[in-house]
Each structure stands twice: as C-alpha cells, then as structure tokens.
Design a protein around this motif. Structure first.
Motif, PDB file in Angstrom:
ATOM      1  N   GLY A   1      -7.894   4.475  10.489  1.00  0.00           N
ATOM      2  CA  GLY A   1      -8.153   2.949  10.627  1.00  0.00           C
ATOM      3  C   GLY A   1      -8.120   2.500  11.862  1.00  0.00           C
TER       4      GLY A   1
ATOM      5  N   LYS B   1      -3.351   4.012   3.961  1.00  0.00           N
ATOM      6  CA  LYS B   1      -4.028   2.930   3.924  1.00  0.00           C
ATOM      7  C   LYS B   1      -3.622   2.151   2.517  1.00  0.00           C
ATOM      8  CE  LYS B   1      -7.987   4.469   6.367  1.00  0.00           C
ATOM      9  NZ  LYS B   1      -9.855   4.755   6.147  1.00  0.00           N
TER      10      LYS B   1
ATOM     11  N   ASN C   1      -2.203  -1.744   2.774  1.00  0.00           N
ATOM     12  CA  ASN C   1      -2.792  -2.892   1.812  1.00  0.00           C
ATOM     13  C   ASN C   1      -1.396  -3.385   0.975  1.00  0.00           C
ATOM     14  OD1 ASN C   1      -5.359  -2.293   2.775  1.00  0.00           O
ATOM     15  ND2 ASN C   1      -5.637  -0.783   0.879  1.00  0.00           N
TER      16      ASN C   1
ATOM     17  N   LYS D   1      -5.484   8.387   2.706  1.00  0.00           N
ATOM     18  CA  LYS D   1      -5.825   7.338   1.560  1.00  0.00           C
ATOM     19  C   LYS D   1      -4.169   6.776   1.379  1.00  0.00           C
ATOM     20  CE  LYS D   1      -9.421   9.111  -1.237  1.00  0.00           C
ATOM     21  NZ  LYS D   1     -10.293   9.475  -0.241  1.00  0.00           N
TER      22      LYS D   1
ATOM     23  N   ASN E   1       1.243  -3.916   8.915  1.00  0.00           N
ATOM     24  CA  ASN E   1      -0.042  -3.521   9.979  1.00  0.00           C
ATOM     25  C   ASN E   1       0.181  -4.390  11.198  1.00  0.00           C
ATOM     26  OD1 ASN E   1      -2.634  -2.723  10.636  1.00  0.00           O
ATOM     27  ND2 ASN E   1      -3.601  -3.391   8.793  1.00  0.00           N
TER      28      ASN E   1
END
Length: 347
Positions: free
Chosen positions: A297, A232, A236, A229, A242
């Motif tokens: 992911g 990610k 974000n 978590k 990324n």
C-alpha cells in the motif's frame, strides 16, 4: 507512542469463537472455519492445503546425471543459492510460529502454522536436492555457507534483526515492520536465486530441481499475499500506526533490500553465467521491490521499473503445476520415488 501486543491465551471461556481483532483482541481460541472474522481466511486455507506437496514426489535421477555436466560456475552458483535458500526458510519457519503466538484471531494463527509447515517442506527439499546430487561432506559444506560468506552475513542480519525487534519487543509497530521484512524475504530475497534455476530449466538443465523450486515459488507467493492481508488488516484496526514514519520506513527498507539482493546477484551470477545479463537481473530485482512495496500500500521506491525485464521467466513463475508440465508441455505424471534410492535405480 507504541502499542504493546499481548500473546494469545490457550483458551478463553468468556470470549467469542470469532475473534474481535487480529492482535490484542478476544477469542476463545476455538477454531470454527464457518465462523471466522475474515472472509478471505478460509479460501486461503483451502488454497494452501490444495498446494500440498513433498520433495519425494520428484524424481531426481536426471538431475543427478546432469549436475557434473554443469560448468564449474553453474555448480558453484547452484550450491550457494541452495545454501542461502535453506537459511532463509529456516528463519521463516521460526518467525511464522512466533507471529502465530500473538495473533488473537484463531483462523489466522492456524494459517501461520500451515505456512510454517510449508517452510519446513521447503527446507527438506533443499536437503533432498543436495543428497541427490553431492556427497554428504559437500552437503554439510553447503549448509555452512551462511557462516563463511560475508555477503550472506549482511543479508541475513538485515532480516534477522528486523524479526528480532518484534520477538524481543512485541508491539503493533514492530509487528508491522517485521511483516515488511517477511515480504522482502519471501517476495524479493529469493528471486535472483529462483531466476538462476529457471535459467537452467530454460536450457533444459536440472529440470527436476527447477520444478521443485517452482513449487516453492508458488508457496511463497501465497505467503506474501497472506502477510500483506494481515498487514493491511492490522493497520485498519490500528489506524494510529499508519504514520508517515511507517511509510518512510517501508520505502527505505525496500531500497536497502534491493541493494543487498543486487549485491548478491552480482556476486553469485554477475557476468559469469551466459544467458543472464546482470543489468536485466538488477532491473528485475528493482521491479519486484516496486511490486512488493506497492502491494503493502505504499509508493514504489524506484522510479520506473513497472514491467518485468525478464519476460521469459513468467512462464516459470505463473505456471499451474497441477495441470501441465511447463518444461515438457504435457500432463505431469510424477512417480513417487523410494526415499532410499531416490530414483537412482533409473540412472
């Protein structure tokens, strides 16, 4: 381009209590669980508290009787795996504290401290198991395996070097990479060892130790989810990190990690333990490498390996220890034992 990460200040009177970002944000550092940024943080906190346990809750007297009855191969694997787990959880305790220093979200830094405390309990459990089964001289030998086993040195350097890059050069990129190593440590590097203990339990051997391992397994699954978590959310908040380079790094690192775990499994278990096929264990490791990489992911690094080849192990990995005993299928009623006699008055 790299994005430096600044450490969290002890108190910031001009900042809001609710953090503005996971890293490089502003936050007063005052924790109010009714005013946190991420809705999943408080449920995670409650879950971690609800899973609290200590090694003293488990009576080791039956394992004490059974350990000398194990084969020499089983005894050696048992002790060397305990030694490996002790080293990994020692590293993990320190890493969690260092990550907490750079999380500007006070709720997440608090979760890191709880995680670190649980890792200390895990380490204590290994000492507790060993003190229950073998003499002090042998205990000390087990805790020195990491210095003398070349195959362990390679595995350990793989993780510690990944962590060191972040601690020595704290950037967003290095934090993300260190979390990949964390997910490998807690979600892959333990798993052939766990499988060995569950194999023993399946054969009604060393059930108390395997029950303790299941408590640890349950904690580690929560830790992996927490770090996933955070990974990610950091991406974000920092989309420029990324990159394809990161995606390639994640896949390549999981491939290398699986190779190292398979080498360890061949060395410590191989074809020496009746009832565990090394081909199944290798597939199990690749399966979990795929699971963990996908959780983060990214594309699975190994083609195929979408199902768990050790189907019997699910009964041990997914048990709710708060409701039933998966070995005896009855309500678990542990009697907390005296810390001095460790339950041995019942031998």
């Amino acid at each position: 381009m790299t994005i430096p990460v600044s450490p969290r200040t002890i108190m910031n009177k001009t900042a809001p209590n609710r953090a503005t970002a996971i890293v490089n944000g502003t936050c007063s550092n005052i924790l109010n669980w009714d005013d946190v940024r991420f809705k999943w943080a408080y449920p995670k906190y409650k879950k971690m508290l609800g899973n609290f346990w200590t090694p003293f809750e488990i009576n080791m007297s039956q394992d004490k009787k059974q350990f000398p009855e194990l084969t020499k191969t089983e005894q050696e694997a048992f002790l060397k795996i305990i030694g490996l787990l002790a080293l990994l959880d020692s590293i993990q305790t320190d890493y969690a504290g260092k990550v907490a220093d750079y999380l500007t979200d006070s709720s997440l830094s608090a979760l890191m401290i709880i995680l670190a405390q649980q890792e200390v309990i895990h380490n204590h459990s290994y000492s507790y198991v060993l003190s229950s089964l073998v003499q002090k001289e042998k205990q000390d030998e087990v805790f020195e395996f990491w210095r003398t086993e070349p195959i362990l040195e390679v595995r350990n350097d793989f993780i510690t070097n990944g962590y060191r890059d972040f601690t020595e050069k704290p950037t967003v990129e290095n934090l993300l990479k260190s979390i990949v190593y964390d997910v490998i440590l807690e979600g892959l590097f333990f798993y052939s060892g766990f499988a060995f203990f569950y194999y023993l339990a399946r054969n009604q051997k060393m059930v108390a130790t395997s029950t303790m391992i299941n408590y640890i397994n349950r904690d580690e699954q929560i830790h992996v989810d927490l770090f996933v978590k955070i990974f990610k959310e950091v991406l974000n908040e920092n989309p420029e990190a990324n990159t394809q380079e990161l995606a390639d790094f994640v896949q390549q690192t999981f491939v290398k990690a699986a190779e190292l775990e398979i080498d360890w499994a061949r060395y410590i278990i191989g074809d020496k333990v009746d009832g565990i096929l090394i081909s199944d264990l290798e597939a199990y490791i690749k399966f979990y490498a795929n699971v963990r990489c996908n959780q983060l992911g990214f594309e699975r690094p190994f083609e195929g390996y979408r199902t768990n080849p050790l189907r019997w192990i699910k009964a041990y990995e997914e048990v709710d220890l708060g409701k039933s005993d998966f070995f005896e299928q009855k309500s678990r009623q542990y009697t907390k034992v005296n810390t001095i006699d460790n339950g041995f008055d019942e031998l």
